[in-house]
Design a protein around this motif. Structure first.
Motif, PDB file in Angstrom:
ATOM      1  N   TYR A  50      19.458 -50.746 -45.634  1.00  0.00           N
ATOM      2  CA  TYR A  50      18.178 -50.204 -45.176  1.00  0.00           C
ATOM      3  C   TYR A  50      17.175 -51.358 -45.113  1.00  0.00           C
ATOM      4  O   TYR A  50      17.429 -52.443 -45.653  1.00  0.00           O
ATOM      5  CB  TYR A  50      17.691 -49.127 -46.150  1.00  0.00           C
ATOM      6  CG  TYR A  50      17.734 -49.576 -47.598  1.00  0.00           C
ATOM      7  CD1 TYR A  50      16.683 -50.297 -48.173  1.00  0.00           C
ATOM      8  CD2 TYR A  50      18.859 -49.316 -48.384  1.00  0.00           C
ATOM      9  CE1 TYR A  50      16.741 -50.722 -49.489  1.00  0.00           C
ATOM     10  CE2 TYR A  50      18.929 -49.746 -49.696  1.00  0.00           C
ATOM     11  CZ  TYR A  50      17.863 -50.449 -50.245  1.00  0.00           C
ATOM     12  OH  TYR A  50      17.934 -50.888 -51.547  1.00  0.00           O
ATOM     13  N   PRO A  51      16.033 -51.186 -44.442  1.00  0.00           N
ATOM     14  CA  PRO A  51      15.035 -52.262 -44.374  1.00  0.00           C
ATOM     15  C   PRO A  51      14.627 -52.739 -45.773  1.00  0.00           C
ATOM     16  O   PRO A  51      14.309 -51.934 -46.640  1.00  0.00           O
ATOM     17  CB  PRO A  51      13.851 -51.599 -43.656  1.00  0.00           C
ATOM     18  CG  PRO A  51      14.489 -50.547 -42.813  1.00  0.00           C
ATOM     19  CD  PRO A  51      15.633 -50.020 -43.630  1.00  0.00           C
ATOM     20  N   ASP A  69      16.219 -57.410 -42.728  1.00  0.00           N
ATOM     21  CA  ASP A  69      14.883 -57.466 -42.123  1.00  0.00           C
ATOM     22  C   ASP A  69      14.266 -56.065 -42.006  1.00  0.00           C
ATOM     23  O   ASP A  69      14.939 -55.056 -42.251  1.00  0.00           O
ATOM     24  CB  ASP A  69      14.930 -58.188 -40.767  1.00  0.00           C
ATOM     25  CG  ASP A  69      15.715 -57.412 -39.710  1.00  0.00           C
ATOM     26  OD1 ASP A  69      15.964 -56.207 -39.906  1.00  0.00           O
ATOM     27  OD2 ASP A  69      16.082 -58.022 -38.691  1.00  0.00           O
ATOM     28  N   PRO A  70      12.967 -55.964 -41.650  1.00  0.00           N
ATOM     29  CA  PRO A  70      12.276 -54.663 -41.607  1.00  0.00           C
ATOM     30  C   PRO A  70      12.883 -53.642 -40.648  1.00  0.00           C
ATOM     31  O   PRO A  70      12.582 -52.457 -40.738  1.00  0.00           O
ATOM     32  CB  PRO A  70      10.848 -55.041 -41.166  1.00  0.00           C
ATOM     33  CG  PRO A  70      10.671 -56.440 -41.657  1.00  0.00           C
ATOM     34  CD  PRO A  70      12.013 -57.084 -41.462  1.00  0.00           C
ATOM     35  N   GLN A  71      13.734 -54.088 -39.715  1.00  0.00           N
ATOM     36  CA  GLN A  71      14.401 -53.155 -38.812  1.00  0.00           C
ATOM     37  C   GLN A  71      15.842 -52.874 -39.241  1.00  0.00           C
ATOM     38  O   GLN A  71      16.539 -52.094 -38.600  1.00  0.00           O
ATOM     39  CB  GLN A  71      14.416 -53.719 -37.374  1.00  0.00           C
ATOM     40  CG  GLN A  71      13.044 -53.879 -36.739  1.00  0.00           C
ATOM     41  CD  GLN A  71      12.265 -55.038 -37.334  1.00  0.00           C
ATOM     42  OE1 GLN A  71      12.823 -56.105 -37.589  1.00  0.00           O
ATOM     43  NE2 GLN A  71      10.986 -54.834 -37.563  1.00  0.00           N
ATOM     44  N   LEU A  73      18.134 -54.791 -38.794  1.00  0.00           N
ATOM     45  CA  LEU A  73      18.933 -55.292 -37.674  1.00  0.00           C
ATOM     46  C   LEU A  73      19.741 -56.515 -38.108  1.00  0.00           C
ATOM     47  O   LEU A  73      20.928 -56.624 -37.831  1.00  0.00           O
ATOM     48  CB  LEU A  73      18.001 -55.655 -36.500  1.00  0.00           C
ATOM     49  CG  LEU A  73      18.612 -56.409 -35.316  1.00  0.00           C
ATOM     50  CD1 LEU A  73      19.724 -55.596 -34.665  1.00  0.00           C
ATOM     51  CD2 LEU A  73      17.533 -56.747 -34.294  1.00  0.00           C
ATOM     52  N   ARG A 102      12.518 -63.045 -35.793  1.00  0.00           N
ATOM     53  CA  ARG A 102      12.235 -61.942 -34.869  1.00  0.00           C
ATOM     54  C   ARG A 102      11.168 -62.335 -33.850  1.00  0.00           C
ATOM     55  O   ARG A 102      11.284 -62.038 -32.654  1.00  0.00           O
ATOM     56  CB  ARG A 102      11.776 -60.722 -35.658  1.00  0.00           C
ATOM     57  CG  ARG A 102      11.675 -59.484 -34.767  1.00  0.00           C
ATOM     58  CD  ARG A 102      11.141 -58.287 -35.514  1.00  0.00           C
ATOM     59  NE  ARG A 102      11.111 -57.131 -34.650  1.00  0.00           N
ATOM     60  CZ  ARG A 102      10.224 -56.151 -34.776  1.00  0.00           C
ATOM     61  NH1 ARG A 102       9.314 -56.188 -35.724  1.00  0.00           N
ATOM     62  NH2 ARG A 102      10.240 -55.122 -33.952  1.00  0.00           N
ATOM     63  N   ASP A 107      13.859 -58.761 -30.480  1.00  0.00           N
ATOM     64  CA  ASP A 107      14.888 -57.796 -30.876  1.00  0.00           C
ATOM     65  C   ASP A 107      16.044 -57.730 -29.874  1.00  0.00           C
ATOM     66  O   ASP A 107      17.205 -57.602 -30.255  1.00  0.00           O
ATOM     67  CB  ASP A 107      14.277 -56.393 -31.029  1.00  0.00           C
ATOM     68  CG  ASP A 107      13.401 -56.286 -32.269  1.00  0.00           C
ATOM     69  OD1 ASP A 107      13.472 -57.198 -33.120  1.00  0.00           O
ATOM     70  OD2 ASP A 107      12.649 -55.303 -32.392  1.00  0.00           O
TER      71      ASP A 107
END
Length: 208
Positions: A50-51, A69-71, A73, A102, A107
């Motif tokens: 998860y982020p 990372d916060p996404q 990803l 990023r 993205d």
């Protein structure tokens, strides 16, 4: 003297593709293999990351820290030769690197890039990050101040939440009190009206 930060890496969580790696110039093949193996294991553990997900793993005489990372990803990784290096500084490094990667690549590219294709585009960014964070002492003070600010913000948010909850509770009590008062007044009015409607001798017989 060997540098403290030995390795930086960027990998895509979804398919475990390692998009970019950067090694400090004194890193030998055996050490490279150790960090690459540790990153591969971390990616396995990060399948449902998860982020902000974090992981720490011993790697030969050092440590590999990873951060989603916060996404959620990409997984950012840093290999550190000093096992005593402050974890919060390592995490701060990874947070900053996540933002820079990023912002510089976007993205869409991070979603579509092939394994190893971003090593060259991200090389300067990663080398600069290694140099900046090689001295943990200098960065630790900055990170400590930042954490204290975040903690203070959290306390303030909790206090505001409690004040709002108290206000809602008081408002509910006031509404309840107002409703009860209104009902009491209505009852009294109905009683007075009833007394006016009933003949006096009947009231006397009822004890009024």
């Amino acid at each position: 003297m060997a540098e403290t930060i030995a390795f930086l890496g960027v990998a895509r969580i979804q398919d475990q593709a390692i998009l970019a790696t950067c090694y400090e110039k004194s890193v030998l093949n055996e050490e490279k293999k150790n960090y690459e193996g540790a990153l591969a294991s971390a990616l396995e553990r990060a399948k449902s990351a998860y982020p902000g997900w974090r992981d720490r793993a011993s790697c030969d005489e050092g440590v590999l820290y990873t951060f989603a990372d916060p996404q959620a990803l990409c997984l950012l990784a840093v290999g550190i030769r000093d096992a005593q290096y402050p974890e919060r500084v390592a995490v701060q490094l990874l947070r900053e690197m996540a933002d820079k990667v990023r912002n510089s690549q976007g993205d869409e590219l991070l979603l579509e890039a092939k394994s190893g294709s971003l090593s060259k585009p991200l090389r300067k960014l990663m080398m600069d990050t290694m140099r900046t964070y090689n001295d943990a002492g200098a960065q630790d003070k900055t990170t400590e101040v930042r954490e204290k600010v975040d903690q203070l913000k959290g306390i303030m948010q909790d206090n505001v939440k409690k004040i709002l909850e108290t206000h809602v509770t008081l408002e509910s009590l006031e509404n309840s009190s107002s409703s009860m008062s209104s009902q009491a007044n209505k009852f009294l009015k109905q009683s007075v009206d009833l007394r006016r409607q009933v003949p006096k001798h009947q009231l006397h017989d009822c004890g009024f």
